[in-house]
Design a protein around this motif. Sequence first.
Motif, PDB file in Angstrom:
ATOM      1  N   ALA A 421     -10.433  -8.420  17.315  1.00  0.00           N
ATOM      2  CA  ALA A 421     -11.245  -8.932  16.212  1.00  0.00           C
ATOM      3  C   ALA A 421     -10.318  -9.173  15.031  1.00  0.00           C
ATOM      4  O   ALA A 421      -9.294  -8.485  14.883  1.00  0.00           O
ATOM      5  N   PRO A 422     -10.620 -10.144  14.186  1.00  0.00           N
ATOM      6  CA  PRO A 422      -9.741 -10.421  13.044  1.00  0.00           C
ATOM      7  C   PRO A 422      -9.781  -9.291  12.022  1.00  0.00           C
ATOM      8  O   PRO A 422     -10.773  -8.563  11.900  1.00  0.00           O
ATOM      9  N   SER A 423      -8.724  -9.152  11.279  1.00  0.00           N
ATOM     10  CA  SER A 423      -8.636  -8.141  10.228  1.00  0.00           C
ATOM     11  C   SER A 423      -9.218  -8.691   8.928  1.00  0.00           C
ATOM     12  O   SER A 423      -9.468  -9.883   8.787  1.00  0.00           O
ATOM     13  N   VAL A 424      -9.463  -7.789   7.980  1.00  0.00           N
ATOM     14  CA  VAL A 424     -10.018  -8.131   6.672  1.00  0.00           C
ATOM     15  C   VAL A 424      -9.083  -7.586   5.605  1.00  0.00           C
ATOM     16  O   VAL A 424      -8.584  -6.464   5.721  1.00  0.00           O
ATOM     17  N   GLU A 425      -8.856  -8.382   4.559  1.00  0.00           N
ATOM     18  CA  GLU A 425      -7.974  -7.970   3.470  1.00  0.00           C
ATOM     19  C   GLU A 425      -8.737  -8.075   2.151  1.00  0.00           C
ATOM     20  O   GLU A 425      -9.431  -9.068   1.910  1.00  0.00           O
ATOM     21  N   PHE A 426      -8.627  -7.033   1.328  1.00  0.00           N
ATOM     22  CA  PHE A 426      -9.282  -7.084   0.018  1.00  0.00           C
ATOM     23  C   PHE A 426      -8.464  -6.305  -0.998  1.00  0.00           C
ATOM     24  O   PHE A 426      -7.598  -5.490  -0.646  1.00  0.00           O
ATOM     25  N   GLN A 427      -8.767  -6.564  -2.273  1.00  0.00           N
ATOM     26  CA  GLN A 427      -8.039  -5.972  -3.399  1.00  0.00           C
ATOM     27  C   GLN A 427      -8.988  -5.053  -4.157  1.00  0.00           C
ATOM     28  O   GLN A 427     -10.141  -5.421  -4.440  1.00  0.00           O
ATOM     29  N   ALA A 428      -8.510  -3.883  -4.511  1.00  0.00           N
ATOM     30  CA  ALA A 428      -9.292  -2.933  -5.301  1.00  0.00           C
ATOM     31  C   ALA A 428      -8.826  -2.956  -6.743  1.00  0.00           C
ATOM     32  O   ALA A 428      -7.633  -3.167  -7.024  1.00  0.00           O
ATOM     33  N   ASP A 429      -9.721  -2.773  -7.668  1.00  0.00           N
ATOM     34  CA  ASP A 429      -9.387  -2.703  -9.090  1.00  0.00           C
ATOM     35  C   ASP A 429      -8.983  -1.272  -9.450  1.00  0.00           C
ATOM     36  O   ASP A 429      -9.326  -0.320  -8.744  1.00  0.00           O
ATOM     37  N   PRO A 430      -8.275  -1.105 -10.554  1.00  0.00           N
ATOM     38  CA  PRO A 430      -7.918   0.257 -10.995  1.00  0.00           C
ATOM     39  C   PRO A 430      -9.174   1.097 -11.227  1.00  0.00           C
ATOM     40  O   PRO A 430     -10.156   0.641 -11.815  1.00  0.00           O
TER      41      PRO A 430
END
Length: 504
Positions: A421-430
């Motif tokens: 299955a494809p991976s997921v990428e995301f950014q978290a805020d401070p």
Amino acid sequence: MLDIPPRVRVHVETPPAAQNDMGVCDAFEQYAPVGKPDAMNAPHPPKVAGIDSTVPSPAHTVAPAPAAPEAPADTSAVAAPAAPGALLQDRLAGWVSDLTTLHELTERLVRTETLTDALTELLRAGAALVGARRGLVVLEPGDGLGPDTTIGLGLGRADLGHIETVPRSAISYGRILDGLQDETTEPDLLAEDGLDPRHREVAARLGYAASHALPLTAQATGRIGAAVWLYDEPAEPTERRRHLVGLYARHASEHLARLVEVERTRACLATMSEELLPSRLPRVAGMRLAVRHRTGPRGGGDWYDALPLPDAALGLAVGSVTGSGPSAVAAMGRLRASLRAYAVMEGEDPVAVLSDLELLLRLTEPARSATALFAYCEPALRKITLAGAGHCPPLLVGERRTEFVETTVSAPLGMLACWEAPSVEFQADPGETVLLYTDGLLHRTGDATDRAFARLHAAAAGVPKALRGDPDAIADHVLRAVLPDGLDEAESDDDVVLLAAHFE
């Protein structure tokens, strides 16, 4: 008609009043909780052979002094002896009453499912049988494998602490546990010349003057503890009461022995499960971690992991193995160890990590399936790349947003011939926190899946602002909000894992 020879006689030596001694049944009626009776506690007919069970019993079991006979109105009248049939009927009524009492008390006991509840029920029932108000039970199996505990009835923790300061050889239950004596009655403690000074002081402080102690011995395991009931004044149970409480204690000991074995098995499984999981979470610059893990009584396969990776990265994983018991715990340990190895070799690609894990599971344990989620975290960039196999989506919690991370729908490991299955990428805020969890958290709510997810989302969104910087406080708040009223600590077939990763 039957021709009965005149030589046939019925001999009854004991007066019916002494034989019937309804104090036991009366004490049992006082002990029974007030309210609507259930099927096993249905009230008996108010009178059996002329005995009214609603008459209150005396506080202790000392035989009352005989009342002075009143002068008969007619001195010429002579009291007629009681018919032998009536005496025998009264004796049989007493036996039936005793058996009924023991039956109801043992039925209450066998309905207890935990060791603490069973010990408490033993104390209450025993107090009703011997006519005492207070007592304590000491659980101390003779094989030394535990569990060891002391529970009191009408005695606070401080009172039990005072009693434990008495030398073991000077107190009745201590001598029983050491095998120095069996059942023992001390009708007037303060009048004994050889009483230990510390025991005399504690008895005067707590206000008890007599005691009756019994060993708790099971046929298969031997002595597992001792119980002692305390009287406020000099007193001792009658022979009939001692006989009844002895019968009850023998049955209770067998039930307690079974619960001790269950408790040992649960403790062993919990220890195995904890030892197969990380002993502590790693410390990584820019990120703080917290975890909460609840194991079911039979031992489950939910697990988590957090391991430092090259280039100051961090690998986070949660998963669940199907089944329960020792086999599921062992499979969980093998799966977690394999994932750690794959994460070190190719952690930057979570899809490759789970693909290798799926291949291993399919080849080595084809009859078992598992869910898993692996996240590759870069704390300096607050960047996360993750892949999941049939697992619940992470939850991102911050001051401006509380949302589930969108992940692709995929089958659990071991369900398909080839998983990918494809991976997921995301950014978290401070200041934001990522929550990874197993489906046991949702199952324990007892709600449908969509309502359980909504409850989890509401719990995360309701974290007070003052707690949002502490991952431990966030995990505790979410766990108590999703599973209120102690459901997070209560026994359940579902394991729970909640892993919180907070970005600075």
